[in-house]
Design an enzyme around this catalytic site. Structure first.
Site, PDB file in Angstrom:
ATOM      1  N   LYS A  67      48.460  38.787  81.607  1.00  0.00           N
ATOM      2  CA  LYS A  67      47.295  38.532  80.792  1.00  0.00           C
ATOM      3  C   LYS A  67      47.249  37.462  79.925  1.00  0.00           C
ATOM      4  O   LYS A  67      46.473  36.586  79.846  1.00  0.00           O
ATOM      5  CB  LYS A  67      47.073  39.943  79.963  1.00  0.00           C
ATOM      6  CG  LYS A  67      46.832  41.206  80.871  1.00  0.00           C
ATOM      7  CD  LYS A  67      46.560  42.478  80.187  1.00  0.00           C
ATOM      8  CE  LYS A  67      47.705  42.871  79.233  1.00  0.00           C
ATOM      9  NZ  LYS A  67      48.874  43.298  80.036  1.00  0.00           N
ATOM     10  N   THR A  68      48.479  37.329  78.793  1.00  0.00           N
ATOM     11  CA  THR A  68      48.455  36.195  78.082  1.00  0.00           C
ATOM     12  C   THR A  68      48.396  34.965  79.045  1.00  0.00           C
ATOM     13  O   THR A  68      48.036  34.050  78.455  1.00  0.00           O
ATOM     14  CB  THR A  68      49.552  36.562  77.296  1.00  0.00           C
ATOM     15  OG1 THR A  68      49.533  37.715  76.794  1.00  0.00           O
ATOM     16  CG2 THR A  68      49.667  35.322  75.845  1.00  0.00           C
ATOM     17  N   ASP A 112      44.292  39.627  72.028  1.00  0.00           N
ATOM     18  CA  ASP A 112      45.192  40.336  72.693  1.00  0.00           C
ATOM     19  C   ASP A 112      44.986  41.675  72.031  1.00  0.00           C
ATOM     20  O   ASP A 112      44.525  42.045  70.953  1.00  0.00           O
ATOM     21  CB  ASP A 112      46.704  40.111  72.458  1.00  0.00           C
ATOM     22  CG  ASP A 112      47.575  40.556  73.612  1.00  0.00           C
ATOM     23  OD1 ASP A 112      47.203  41.230  74.534  1.00  0.00           O
ATOM     24  OD2 ASP A 112      48.720  40.436  73.269  1.00  0.00           O
ATOM     25  N   THR A 161      46.149  47.028  77.505  1.00  0.00           N
ATOM     26  CA  THR A 161      46.589  47.671  78.361  1.00  0.00           C
ATOM     27  C   THR A 161      46.200  48.988  78.635  1.00  0.00           C
ATOM     28  O   THR A 161      46.368  49.759  79.343  1.00  0.00           O
ATOM     29  CB  THR A 161      48.168  48.041  77.703  1.00  0.00           C
ATOM     30  OG1 THR A 161      47.913  48.454  76.483  1.00  0.00           O
ATOM     31  CG2 THR A 161      49.068  46.821  77.811  1.00  0.00           C
ATOM     32  N   ARG A 220      57.284  39.728  83.510  1.00  0.00           N
ATOM     33  CA  ARG A 220      58.103  39.481  82.183  1.00  0.00           C
ATOM     34  C   ARG A 220      59.620  40.236  82.245  1.00  0.00           C
ATOM     35  O   ARG A 220      60.613  39.601  82.073  1.00  0.00           O
ATOM     36  CB  ARG A 220      57.420  40.271  80.983  1.00  0.00           C
ATOM     37  CG  ARG A 220      58.401  40.070  79.868  1.00  0.00           C
ATOM     38  CD  ARG A 220      57.705  40.809  78.637  1.00  0.00           C
ATOM     39  NE  ARG A 220      56.615  40.119  78.306  1.00  0.00           N
ATOM     40  CZ  ARG A 220      55.311  40.613  77.613  1.00  0.00           C
ATOM     41  NH1 ARG A 220      55.419  42.008  77.799  1.00  0.00           N
ATOM     42  NH2 ARG A 220      54.379  40.117  77.361  1.00  0.00           N
TER      43      ARG A 220
END
Ligand code: ADP
Length: 338
Positions: A67-68, A112, A161, A220
């Site tokens: 997402k980031t 975020d 999330t 990640r």
């Protein structure tokens, strides 16, 4: 204005400097999420060709899926600037105000954890998103008056999330809504190869596949596993790297063949042993594990649910027979003897 915190106009604050080295800077470098990628590419291209600001974008999905990364690549595609804020840190409208007034025309504001915005901040955001203006109330009581302040058109990219916690009025103000899903092992293997190249530790396909399979569908984690394997190889294997060394490194971290770590397994064991398989509420599990319900819901459960190791029922979480098997079977009717 002097009491306002200065907003950050900068690259994302990565937990590790290396994370920045591994994070794609352009969308073309991103692997997987093809549907999301193509739809965003079209929207960006159209905005660029028409010279308009890009519509607001909401990205949702489990942590670590990109997402980031999308949010940081989009301004690079548009050739514009990026500001980064976090829903948890925006306690009052005054915290959001400098981000909105600083936003350059066509720039991107990334928020975020947008589900954590308090309602007052959310409501302050509505006219900013819809009409590029904000309403500021000056004074108190009968002397109070509201002034409208125009903003430069900008694009809000929200990430969460917890799509379910976003209120309908906020959700409806996003023109583009995209869900990021877990990556396939093949996509993760490609990400591992890419990251390994950037870390100057090229590896064979079977080692990359092994890391991919043990990364819970998450870039990640794939990168984190890779960094650990690199440390292990440097420290214990004279910088050699092969499948056997990668497996030994992962075993030392307690990463099993599904990619679960000891915390994931402790969650399963808590349901199985303490709550006799469930159903059990998330708060009770969190208390027993001395953890936070949010951590379990965001970081642990999505992948376990997807693997069908647990299920969610109206009465709480239950471990499945597959979950029992994964942690070595349910202790035979223990406790029921008495
Ligand atoms: P999120 O914001 O969803 O928690 P991030 O965007 O921070 O996840 O992604 C975590 C890391 O995973 C990034 O730093 C990047 O290195 C890597 N990553 C994420 N998505 C991709 C992708 N599509 N291709 C390559 N690497 C990715």
């Amino acid at each position: 204005m002097s009491s306002f915190r200065e907003p950050s106009i900068q690259a994302p604050a990565d937990p590790l400097p290396e994370d920045r080295a591994l994070r794609p800077q352009r969308m073309a470098e991103m692997i997987g999420q093809r549907g999301v990628y193509e739809r965003l590419e079209i929207a960006i291209d159209a905005a660029r060709k028409r010279g308009e600001s890009l519509g607001h974008i909401l990205l949702d999905g489990p942590p670590g899926l990109g997402k980031t990364t999308f949010a940081t690549c989009i301004p690079n595609e548009l050739g514009t600037t990026l500001q980064i804020a976090s829903g948890a840190a925006l306690a009052a409208p005054k915290d959001l105000l400098p981000y909105l007034t600083n936003a350059a025309e066509g720039s991107v504001l990334f928020i975020d954890e947008i589900h954590r915005l308090p309602i007052a901040v959310e409501e302050f955001l509505y006219p900013a998103m819809e009409d590029f203006r904000i309403d500021i109330t000056l004074g108190d009581g009968v002397a109070a008056r509201t002034i409208n302040m125009p903003l430069r058109p900008f694009t809000l990219v929200g990430a969460t999330t917890r799509a379910g916690l976003i209120s309908a009025p906020l959700r409806d103000r996003f023109v583009i809504r995209e869900h990021l899903d877990y990556y396939s092992p093949a996509e993760l293997a490609e990400i591992v190869h890419r990251s390994a190249g950037k870390l100057q530790m090229p590896m064979d396909d079977e080692t990359a596949d092994e890391i991919a399979h043990r990364s819970r569908g998450t870039p990640r984690l794939a990168n984190n596993r890779l960094r650990w394997i690199r440390d292990y190889s440097t420290s214990r294997a004279e910088s050699r790297l092969d499948l056997e060394i990668a497996r030994a490194a992962l075993a030392m971290q307690g990463i099993d063949e599904l990619g679960l770590d000891s915390f994931d397994r402790r969650y399963l064991e808590t349901i199985q042993r303490v709550f006799h398989g469930g159903p059990v509420g998330i708060e009770a599990i969190a208390h027993t594990m001395s953890s936070a319900p949010d951590t379990l819901e965001d970081d642990v459960e999505p992948f376990l649910l997807r693997c069908e190791l647990v299920i969610r029922t109206p009465r709480g979480r239950k471990i499945t027979p597959k979950g029992d098997d994964h942690i070595g079977g349910r202790p035979a009717a223990r406790g029921r003897l008495f």
